[in-house]
Design a protein around this motif. Structure first.
Motif, PDB file in Angstrom:
ATOM      1  N   VAL A  78      18.833   8.612 -47.087  1.00 56.46           N
ATOM      2  CA  VAL A  78      18.110   9.852 -46.781  1.00 56.46           C
ATOM      3  C   VAL A  78      17.991  10.683 -48.054  1.00 56.46           C
ATOM      4  N   TYR A  79      16.767  11.054 -48.395  1.00 57.81           N
ATOM      5  CA  TYR A  79      16.503  11.981 -49.494  1.00 57.81           C
ATOM      6  C   TYR A  79      16.319  13.371 -48.890  1.00 57.81           C
ATOM      7  N   THR A  80      17.041  14.366 -49.408  1.00 54.01           N
ATOM      8  CA  THR A  80      16.913  15.727 -48.895  1.00 54.01           C
ATOM      9  C   THR A  80      16.516  16.670 -50.018  1.00 54.01           C
ATOM     10  N   HIS A  81      15.776  17.679 -49.661  1.00 53.65           N
ATOM     11  CA  HIS A  81      15.504  18.800 -50.561  1.00 53.65           C
ATOM     12  C   HIS A  81      15.354  20.062 -49.710  1.00 53.65           C
ATOM     13  N   HIS A  82      15.419  21.191 -50.353  1.00 50.78           N
ATOM     14  CA  HIS A  82      15.347  22.462 -49.629  1.00 50.78           C
ATOM     15  C   HIS A  82      14.167  23.266 -50.152  1.00 50.78           C
ATOM     16  N   THR A  83      13.448  23.924 -49.251  1.00 51.82           N
ATOM     17  CA  THR A  83      12.269  24.695 -49.641  1.00 51.82           C
ATOM     18  C   THR A  83      12.623  26.107 -50.094  1.00 51.82           C
ATOM     19  N   HIS A  84      13.903  26.467 -50.026  1.00 52.28           N
ATOM     20  CA  HIS A  84      14.412  27.806 -50.370  1.00 52.28           C
ATOM     21  C   HIS A  84      13.978  28.877 -49.368  1.00 52.28           C
ATOM     22  N   TYR A  85      13.600  28.434 -48.187  1.00 55.39           N
ATOM     23  CA  TYR A  85      13.367  29.337 -47.075  1.00 55.39           C
ATOM     24  C   TYR A  85      14.434  29.047 -46.020  1.00 55.39           C
ATOM     25  N   PRO A  86      14.743  30.013 -45.157  1.00 57.11           N
ATOM     26  CA  PRO A  86      15.744  29.759 -44.111  1.00 57.11           C
ATOM     27  C   PRO A  86      15.319  28.584 -43.222  1.00 57.11           C
ATOM     28  N   GLY A  87      16.241  27.656 -43.014  1.00 52.06           N
ATOM     29  CA  GLY A  87      15.943  26.467 -42.219  1.00 52.06           C
ATOM     30  C   GLY A  87      15.000  25.512 -42.905  1.00 52.06           C
TER      31      GLY A  87
END
Length: 151
Positions: A78-87
């Motif tokens: 699994v590759y994950t990243h975060h958009t820097h928004y909540p959730g």
């Protein structure tokens, strides 16, 4: 024996001889090709390697969509990243990423193997990944190398 004749020669930005190399990623396992690309970017394959200097080569990776995963990693990893928004956490499997953006797999793997500092950022800029076999760096006259010969 004269011990002063055995001085270590350190390279600097002016004395480094950088080259352009082409690597074909067809049927290569992701981890193996990424570790050898990171070694080329650092310059650890050269006799004048200096840890605090960008003495590695410029690496062009072609055929990134033909990369190979061993075992069940194509479905399980699994590759994950975060958009820097909540959730905003986003996940993707390698199969989804190969369809959408195949160059991201090699870029992510190589970036994780480079130093996490300003030198690592400079080294990462020397990596050029392309999904197909055509690249735009013919003017630099890159030489094609076999990664199995790189140690």
């Amino acid at each position: 024996m004269d011990t002063l004749s055995y001085k270590t020669q350190y390279l600097n930005k002016a004395t480094v001889k950088k080259e352009w190399v082409v690597v074909d990623a067809t049927n290569q396992p992701v981890g193996r090709i990424s570790s050898r690309i990171a070694l080329l970017l650092r310059g650890k394959n050269k006799p004048g390697y200096t840890p605090h200097v960008d003495c590695g080569d410029n690496v062009i990776v072609i055929n990134a969509e033909k990369i190979r995963f061993t075992g069940n990693k194509l479905q399980d990893k699994v590759y994950t990243h975060h958009t820097h928004y909540p959730g905003g956490r986003r996940t993707a499997s390698p199969a989804q990423l190969l369809d959408r953006k195949p160059i991201a797999i090699i870029e992510t793997a190589v970036k994780g193997m480079l130093p996490k500092n300003r030198l690592g950022d400079r080294l990462y800029r020397n990596l050029h990944v392309y999904a197909g076999s055509v690249h735009e760096h013919e003017a630099q006259q890159p030489k094609e190398i076999n990664l199995n010969s790189v140690r």
